[in-house]
Design a protein around this motif. Structure first.
Motif, PDB file in Angstrom:
ATOM      1  N   GLY A 243      10.613   1.869 -19.304  1.00 22.24           N
ATOM      2  CA  GLY A 243      11.361   1.048 -20.253  1.00 22.24           C
ATOM      3  C   GLY A 243      11.029  -0.421 -20.106  1.00 22.24           C
ATOM      4  N   ALA A 244      11.913  -1.255 -20.611  1.00 24.12           N
ATOM      5  CA  ALA A 244      11.693  -2.700 -20.631  1.00 24.12           C
ATOM      6  C   ALA A 244      11.405  -3.245 -19.239  1.00 24.12           C
ATOM      7  N   ASP A 245      10.351  -4.051 -19.155  1.00 23.96           N
ATOM      8  CA  ASP A 245       9.927  -4.753 -17.938  1.00 23.96           C
ATOM      9  C   ASP A 245       9.326  -3.860 -16.854  1.00 23.96           C
ATOM     10  N   ASP A 246       9.232  -2.546 -17.087  1.00 21.28           N
ATOM     11  CA  ASP A 246       8.525  -1.683 -16.129  1.00 21.28           C
ATOM     12  C   ASP A 246       7.037  -1.966 -16.217  1.00 21.28           C
ATOM     13  N   ARG A 247       6.357  -1.930 -15.080  1.00 13.68           N
ATOM     14  CA  ARG A 247       4.913  -2.161 -15.046  1.00 13.68           C
ATOM     15  C   ARG A 247       4.179  -0.831 -15.012  1.00 13.68           C
ATOM     16  N   LEU A 248       3.209  -0.677 -15.929  1.00 14.86           N
ATOM     17  CA  LEU A 248       2.434   0.549 -16.058  1.00 14.86           C
ATOM     18  C   LEU A 248       0.962   0.241 -15.813  1.00 14.86           C
ATOM     19  N   ILE A 249       0.390   0.826 -14.757  1.00 13.77           N
ATOM     20  CA  ILE A 249      -1.044   0.672 -14.505  1.00 13.77           C
ATOM     21  C   ILE A 249      -1.773   1.621 -15.436  1.00 13.77           C
ATOM     22  N   VAL A 250      -2.762   1.113 -16.145  1.00 15.73           N
ATOM     23  CA  VAL A 250      -3.525   1.936 -17.082  1.00 15.73           C
ATOM     24  C   VAL A 250      -4.996   1.889 -16.681  1.00 15.73           C
TER      25      VAL A 250
ATOM     26  N   GLY B 206     -11.180   2.122  -7.078  1.00 11.05           N
ATOM     27  CA  GLY B 206     -10.870   3.257  -6.218  1.00 11.05           C
ATOM     28  C   GLY B 206      -9.512   3.094  -5.562  1.00 11.05           C
ATOM     29  N   SER B 207      -9.282   3.842  -4.495  1.00  7.21           N
ATOM     30  CA  SER B 207      -7.961   3.869  -3.860  1.00  7.21           C
ATOM     31  C   SER B 207      -7.541   2.498  -3.321  1.00  7.21           C
ATOM     32  N   HIS B 208      -8.488   1.742  -2.752  1.00  4.10           N
ATOM     33  CA  HIS B 208      -8.138   0.430  -2.187  1.00  4.10           C
ATOM     34  C   HIS B 208      -7.575  -0.496  -3.266  1.00  4.10           C
ATOM     35  N   GLU B 209      -8.287  -0.586  -4.393  1.00  2.00           N
ATOM     36  CA  GLU B 209      -7.850  -1.465  -5.479  1.00  2.00           C
ATOM     37  C   GLU B 209      -6.548  -0.953  -6.118  1.00  2.00           C
ATOM     38  N   LEU B 210      -6.445   0.373  -6.282  1.00  2.75           N
ATOM     39  CA  LEU B 210      -5.225   0.948  -6.853  1.00  2.75           C
ATOM     40  C   LEU B 210      -4.000   0.609  -6.000  1.00  2.75           C
ATOM     41  N   GLN B 211      -4.160   0.730  -4.693  1.00  5.56           N
ATOM     42  CA  GLN B 211      -3.045   0.430  -3.788  1.00  5.56           C
ATOM     43  C   GLN B 211      -2.651  -1.042  -3.860  1.00  5.56           C
ATOM     44  N   LEU B 212      -3.651  -1.910  -3.932  1.00  6.91           N
ATOM     45  CA  LEU B 212      -3.376  -3.347  -4.044  1.00  6.91           C
ATOM     46  C   LEU B 212      -2.597  -3.656  -5.319  1.00  6.91           C
ATOM     47  N   VAL B 213      -3.099  -3.160  -6.460  1.00  9.11           N
ATOM     48  CA  VAL B 213      -2.479  -3.431  -7.757  1.00  9.11           C
ATOM     49  C   VAL B 213      -1.058  -2.863  -7.801  1.00  9.11           C
ATOM     50  N   ALA B 214      -0.888  -1.623  -7.330  1.00  8.23           N
ATOM     51  CA  ALA B 214       0.430  -0.982  -7.355  1.00  8.23           C
ATOM     52  C   ALA B 214       1.429  -1.732  -6.481  1.00  8.23           C
ATOM     53  N   ARG B 215       0.961  -2.233  -5.336  1.00  8.10           N
ATOM     54  CA  ARG B 215       1.840  -2.972  -4.427  1.00  8.10           C
ATOM     55  C   ARG B 215       2.269  -4.308  -5.050  1.00  8.10           C
ATOM     56  N   VAL B 216       1.320  -5.022  -5.642  1.00  8.25           N
ATOM     57  CA  VAL B 216       1.626  -6.321  -6.254  1.00  8.25           C
ATOM     58  C   VAL B 216       2.579  -6.153  -7.448  1.00  8.25           C
ATOM     59  N   LEU B 217       2.339  -5.113  -8.243  1.00  6.06           N
ATOM     60  CA  LEU B 217       3.129  -4.910  -9.463  1.00  6.06           C
ATOM     61  C   LEU B 217       4.455  -4.201  -9.232  1.00  6.06           C
ATOM     62  N   ASP B 218       4.562  -3.435  -8.136  1.00  7.90           N
ATOM     63  CA  ASP B 218       5.667  -2.493  -7.974  1.00  7.90           C
ATOM     64  C   ASP B 218       5.678  -1.573  -9.195  1.00  7.90           C
ATOM     65  N   ALA B 219       4.536  -0.921  -9.420  1.00  6.77           N
ATOM     66  CA  ALA B 219       4.300  -0.154 -10.646  1.00  6.77           C
ATOM     67  C   ALA B 219       5.201   1.071 -10.757  1.00  6.77           C
ATOM     68  N   ALA B 220       5.669   1.330 -11.986  1.00  3.49           N
ATOM     69  CA  ALA B 220       6.496   2.504 -12.253  1.00  3.49           C
ATOM     70  C   ALA B 220       5.640   3.756 -12.401  1.00  3.49           C
ATOM     71  N   ALA B 221       4.401   3.597 -12.880  1.00  2.00           N
ATOM     72  CA  ALA B 221       3.541   4.763 -13.121  1.00  2.00           C
ATOM     73  C   ALA B 221       2.095   4.318 -13.335  1.00  2.00           C
ATOM     74  N   VAL B 222       1.198   5.308 -13.284  1.00  2.00           N
ATOM     75  CA  VAL B 222      -0.218   5.113 -13.615  1.00  2.00           C
ATOM     76  C   VAL B 222      -0.520   6.031 -14.790  1.00  2.00           C
ATOM     77  N   LEU B 223      -1.195   5.508 -15.808  1.00  2.00           N
ATOM     78  CA  LEU B 223      -1.614   6.311 -16.954  1.00  2.00           C
ATOM     79  C   LEU B 223      -3.136   6.333 -16.971  1.00  2.00           C
ATOM     80  N   THR B 224      -3.710   7.539 -16.984  1.00  2.00           N
ATOM     81  CA  THR B 224      -5.157   7.655 -16.883  1.00  2.00           C
ATOM     82  C   THR B 224      -5.631   8.952 -17.553  1.00  2.00           C
TER      83      THR B 224
END
Length: 199
Positions: free
Chosen positions: A11-18, A48-66
């Motif tokens: 929902g509103a303001d949730d961060r989604l990694i795409v 890869g996993s290193h970059e995904l972990q970095l991005v998810a940690r910085v964003l506090d991501a709600a989900a990944v869409l791929t």
């Protein structure tokens, strides 16, 4: 897609990694995320996993869409392995028939968080609002129009006008802008601009 994301708690303001290649689903995702008032953070399929972990940690991501896979790369499996506590969503299932109510929002709210290349350190997230994307699209379209006027004059008069108004470096820049303006990404941004102006 907006309906499916909403049903999954986005929902509103949730961060989604795409993590998608340059396919039509990427553009559809921008529209769906905008409709929900969420924030899209596109990342390269090469991450890869290193970059995904970095991005998810910085964003506090709600989900990944791929995608499940791209050529020989198992994108979804890689995301699940790198981020065991994060929802990993994949394209492929169809939404139900009901509609998704558009959230009233402000054009200055953040729509996306894009990432720098990280050549001098770790990648940095750059927030961009709806208005920033609109301004970027307008400037890109203006650059494309200017390059068409200067890079391929059809008459001697146009040629004289162009040579007086365009220095050799500006002429070369206009030619490279024209090449960029014919790219699929430019076409998609022009489509997005048209959609945003109709909202």
């Amino acid at each position: 897609l907006a309906l499916q994301l909403q049903a999954l708690g986005i929902g509103a303001d949730d961060r989604l990694i795409v993590q998608l290649p340059n396919v039509v689903e990427l553009l559809v995702t921008y529209y769906a995320v905008s409709k929900l008032g969420a924030i899209i953070s596109p990342i390269p399929v090469q991450y890869g996993s290193h970059e995904l972990q970095l991005v998810a940690r910085v964003l506090d991501a709600a989900a990944v869409l791929t995608l499940e896979r791209l050529r020989d790369t198992e994108l979804a499996a890689g995301a699940r392995l790198a981020l065991p506590g994060t929802q990993v969503l994949c394209f492929g299932t169809r939404p139900g028939g009901q509609g998704c109510e558009r959230r009233a929002g402000d054009a200055n709210e953040v729509l996306s968080i894009c990432w720098t290349s990280g050549t001098t350190g770790t990648p940095k997230g750059v927030p961009r609002s709806h208005n920033m994307w609109l301004a970027t699209a307008r400037c890109s379209m203006a650059a494309g129009e200017a390059s068409r006027r200067c890079s391929s004059p059809s008459t001697a008069t146009a040629s004289a006008t162009c040579s007086s108004s365009c220095s050799p470096s500006a002429y070369a820049k206009a030619r490279s802008m024209r090449a960029a303006a014919s790219s699929p990404i430019f076409t998609a941004s022009r489509s997005m601009l048209s959609w945003m102006m109709r909202r």
